[in-house]
Write a protein that holds these residues in place. Structure first.
Motif, mmCIF file in Angstrom:
data_model
loop_
_atom_site.group_PDB
_atom_site.id
_atom_site.type_symbol
_atom_site.label_atom_id
_atom_site.label_comp_id
_atom_site.label_asym_id
_atom_site.label_seq_id
_atom_site.Cartn_x
_atom_site.Cartn_y
_atom_site.Cartn_z
ATOM 1 N N HIS A 1 0.828 -1.207 0.000
ATOM 2 C CA HIS A 1 0.000 0.000 0.000
ATOM 3 C C HIS A 1 0.868 1.265 0.000
ATOM 4 C CE1 HIS A 1 -3.455 -2.468 0.271
ATOM 5 N NE2 HIS A 1 -3.473 -2.638 1.569
ATOM 6 N N TYR A 2 2.108 1.160 0.443
ATOM 7 C CA TYR A 2 3.041 2.281 0.411
ATOM 8 C C TYR A 2 3.713 2.394 -0.964
ATOM 9 C CZ TYR A 2 7.183 5.082 1.452
ATOM 10 O OH TYR A 2 8.173 6.029 1.428
ATOM 11 N N LEU A 3 4.180 1.263 -1.506
ATOM 12 C CA LEU A 3 4.972 1.289 -2.741
ATOM 13 C C LEU A 3 4.136 1.424 -4.018
ATOM 14 C CD1 LEU A 3 7.648 -1.469 -2.024
ATOM 15 C CD2 LEU A 3 7.948 1.019 -1.960
ATOM 16 N N MET A 4 3.037 0.708 -4.110
ATOM 17 C CA MET A 4 2.303 0.666 -5.383
ATOM 18 C C MET A 4 1.726 2.017 -5.809
ATOM 19 S SD MET A 4 2.755 -2.271 -6.787
ATOM 20 C CE MET A 4 4.398 -2.312 -6.082
ATOM 21 N N PRO A 5 1.165 2.836 -4.917
ATOM 22 C CA PRO A 5 0.710 4.154 -5.378
ATOM 23 C C PRO A 5 1.839 5.014 -5.951
ATOM 24 C CG PRO A 5 -0.312 3.618 -3.293
ATOM 25 C CD PRO A 5 0.735 2.565 -3.544
ATOM 26 N N LYS A 6 3.076 4.794 -5.499
ATOM 27 C CA LYS A 6 4.214 5.524 -6.073
ATOM 28 C C LYS A 6 4.446 5.116 -7.524
ATOM 29 C CE LYS A 6 6.661 6.197 -1.763
ATOM 30 N NZ LYS A 6 7.656 7.232 -1.643
ATOM 31 N N ARG A 7 3.884 3.971 -7.922
ATOM 32 C CA ARG A 7 3.968 3.476 -9.307
ATOM 33 C C ARG A 7 2.648 3.690 -10.044
ATOM 34 N NH1 ARG A 7 7.066 -2.372 -8.643
ATOM 35 N NH2 ARG A 7 8.745 -1.620 -7.339
ATOM 36 N N ASN A 8 1.774 4.507 -9.459
ATOM 37 C CA ASN A 8 0.439 4.773 -10.010
ATOM 38 C C ASN A 8 -0.407 3.512 -10.120
ATOM 39 O OD1 ASN A 8 0.673 7.591 -10.286
ATOM 40 N ND2 ASN A 8 1.919 7.300 -12.123
ATOM 41 N N ILE A 9 -0.279 2.642 -9.122
ATOM 42 C CA ILE A 9 -1.054 1.411 -9.068
ATOM 43 C C ILE A 9 -1.865 1.421 -7.775
ATOM 44 C CG2 ILE A 9 -0.914 -1.104 -8.858
ATOM 45 C CD1 ILE A 9 1.681 -0.945 -10.486
ATOM 46 N N LEU A 10 -3.156 1.133 -7.896
ATOM 47 C CA LEU A 10 -4.005 1.040 -6.716
ATOM 48 C C LEU A 10 -3.812 -0.332 -6.093
ATOM 49 C CD1 LEU A 10 -6.250 2.128 -4.878
ATOM 50 C CD2 LEU A 10 -7.904 1.186 -6.520
ATOM 51 N N SER A 11 -3.387 -0.370 -4.853
ATOM 52 C CA SER A 11 -3.161 -1.615 -4.129
ATOM 53 C C SER A 11 -4.414 -1.936 -3.327
ATOM 54 C CB SER A 11 -1.961 -1.428 -3.196
ATOM 55 O OG SER A 11 -1.743 -2.568 -2.434
ATOM 56 N N LEU A 12 -4.923 -3.151 -3.485
ATOM 57 C CA LEU A 12 -6.141 -3.559 -2.791
ATOM 58 C C LEU A 12 -5.925 -4.852 -2.026
ATOM 59 C CD1 LEU A 12 -8.755 -3.112 -5.668
ATOM 60 C CD2 LEU A 12 -8.356 -1.565 -3.763
ATOM 61 N N HIS A 13 -6.619 -4.996 -0.906
ATOM 62 C CA HIS A 13 -6.685 -6.252 -0.169
ATOM 63 C C HIS A 13 -8.039 -6.837 -0.518
ATOM 64 C CE1 HIS A 13 -6.699 -8.341 4.040
ATOM 65 N NE2 HIS A 13 -6.759 -9.194 3.049
ATOM 66 N N SER A 14 -8.044 -7.645 -1.586
ATOM 67 C CA SER A 14 -9.308 -8.163 -2.083
ATOM 68 C C SER A 14 -9.060 -9.439 -2.881
ATOM 69 C CB SER A 14 -9.991 -7.120 -2.978
ATOM 70 O OG SER A 14 -9.195 -6.881 -4.129
ATOM 71 N N SER A 15 -10.132 -10.042 -3.303
ATOM 72 C CA SER A 15 -10.045 -11.164 -4.234
ATOM 73 C C SER A 15 -11.148 -10.986 -5.253
ATOM 74 C CB SER A 15 -10.190 -12.499 -3.499
ATOM 75 O OG SER A 15 -11.457 -12.597 -2.903
ATOM 76 N N ASN A 16 -11.131 -11.808 -6.303
ATOM 77 C CA ASN A 16 -12.168 -11.683 -7.313
ATOM 78 C C ASN A 16 -12.484 -13.033 -7.932
ATOM 79 O OD1 ASN A 16 -10.095 -12.248 -9.062
ATOM 80 N ND2 ASN A 16 -10.058 -10.255 -10.013
ATOM 81 N N ASN A 17 -13.602 -13.074 -8.590
ATOM 82 C CA ASN A 17 -14.025 -14.222 -9.388
ATOM 83 C C ASN A 17 -14.444 -13.691 -10.745
ATOM 84 O OD1 ASN A 17 -13.682 -16.130 -7.387
ATOM 85 N ND2 ASN A 17 -15.815 -16.046 -6.713
ATOM 86 N N MET A 18 -14.207 -14.504 -11.794
ATOM 87 C CA MET A 18 -14.681 -14.141 -13.113
ATOM 88 C C MET A 18 -15.678 -15.202 -13.570
ATOM 89 S SD MET A 18 -12.719 -13.484 -16.745
ATOM 90 C CE MET A 18 -11.789 -12.109 -16.138
ATOM 91 N N GLY A 19 -16.839 -14.736 -13.992
ATOM 92 C CA GLY A 19 -17.868 -15.638 -14.471
ATOM 93 C C GLY A 19 -17.585 -16.116 -15.878
ATOM 94 N N LYS A 20 -18.337 -17.092 -16.350
ATOM 95 C CA LYS A 20 -18.112 -17.667 -17.685
ATOM 96 C C LYS A 20 -18.365 -16.656 -18.797
ATOM 97 C CE LYS A 20 -22.699 -19.684 -17.620
ATOM 98 N NZ LYS A 20 -23.466 -20.904 -17.564
ATOM 99 N N ASP A 21 -19.119 -15.582 -18.515
ATOM 100 C CA ASP A 21 -19.371 -14.541 -19.516
ATOM 101 C C ASP A 21 -18.407 -13.357 -19.379
ATOM 102 O OD1 ASP A 21 -21.512 -16.016 -20.554
ATOM 103 O OD2 ASP A 21 -22.908 -15.116 -19.106
ATOM 104 N N GLY A 22 -17.379 -13.500 -18.536
ATOM 105 C CA GLY A 22 -16.396 -12.430 -18.361
ATOM 106 C C GLY A 22 -16.776 -11.402 -17.321
ATOM 107 N N ASP A 23 -17.909 -11.593 -16.644
ATOM 108 C CA ASP A 23 -18.294 -10.665 -15.586
ATOM 109 C C ASP A 23 -17.420 -10.926 -14.355
ATOM 110 O OD1 ASP A 23 -19.660 -13.143 -15.608
ATOM 111 O OD2 ASP A 23 -20.993 -12.441 -14.025
ATOM 112 N N VAL A 24 -17.095 -9.863 -13.653
ATOM 113 C CA VAL A 24 -16.160 -9.954 -12.522
ATOM 114 C C VAL A 24 -16.849 -9.492 -11.244
ATOM 115 C CG1 VAL A 24 -13.983 -9.079 -11.563
ATOM 116 C CG2 VAL A 24 -14.157 -9.573 -14.012
ATOM 117 N N ALA A 25 -16.606 -10.234 -10.175
ATOM 118 C CA ALA A 25 -17.073 -9.837 -8.844
ATOM 119 C C ALA A 25 -15.847 -9.619 -7.966
ATOM 120 C CB ALA A 25 -17.954 -10.924 -8.246
#
Length: 176
Positions: free
Chosen positions: A139-163
């Motif tokens: 969370h300290y380093l990634m914004p310095k690289r213009n990257i949003l750092s998140l503590h999360s996970s995701n799933n992608m559905g068969k149609d490409g939808d993301v949660a």
């Protein structure tokens, strides 16, 4: 920047470099006194362009297994180029800090030094301190690289939808 995490009051207590080095020496001396230590060389961040090389040295196999599953394991070829680390954790959690050392309020000390790219853990065997420390580093380093750092996970559905799933570790996510 030197930060000491304590369980009383504010979790962020600034400390000087001398105190950080005293705690690091105590930690490393303890690890060096053991017959066996565990070392993991791993990555943070799936994107190879923005990966962080981390080495974690532990006294307990349980901590090694926890972080082995938490971080990204390099291939044997990637391990050949692991000589220059981006961050190191020294975890002697079952060994207490000296509570008479300046800034110490208990026998537990989790110290993060962003300038030295090191974290020192004394007096707690809670494996989550390593994970939380590395999230803090990202969370300290990634914004310095213009990257949003998140503590999360995701799933992608068969149609490409993301949660996207946000929450604390161990929280159950239920359908509404």
């Amino acid at each position: 920047m030197y930060v000491h995490y304590s369980r009383r009051g504010s979790p962020n207590i600034e400390m000087d470099e001398h105190t950080f080095l005293v705690n690091k020496e105590r930690d490393v001396d303890y690890l060096n006194s053991l017959d066996k230590v565990f070392v993991n060389d791993q990555f943070l961040n799936w994107d190879p362009e923005h990966r962080i090389k981390v080495q974690i040295v532990y006294a307990r196999a349980y901590h090694s297994l926890f972080m082995h599953n938490m971080c990204i394991r390099p291939t044997p070829e990637e391990l050949e180029d692991f000589s220059t680390l981006d961050f190191t954790i020294h975890n002697a959690g079952q060994f207490p800090c000296n509570r008479y050392t300046h800034y110490m309020t208990t026998s537990t000390s989790i110290d993060l030094n962003l300038d030295r790219k090191e974290m020192v853990i004394l007096g707690t065997q809670y494996a989550g301190e390593m994970k939380k420390g590395l999230f803090g580093v990202m969370h300290y380093l990634m914004p310095k690289r213009n990257i949003l750092s998140l503590h999360s996970s995701n799933n992608m559905g068969k149609d490409g939808d993301v949660a996207l799933f946000f929450g604390l570790s161990g929280q159950a996510i239920r359908e509404a």
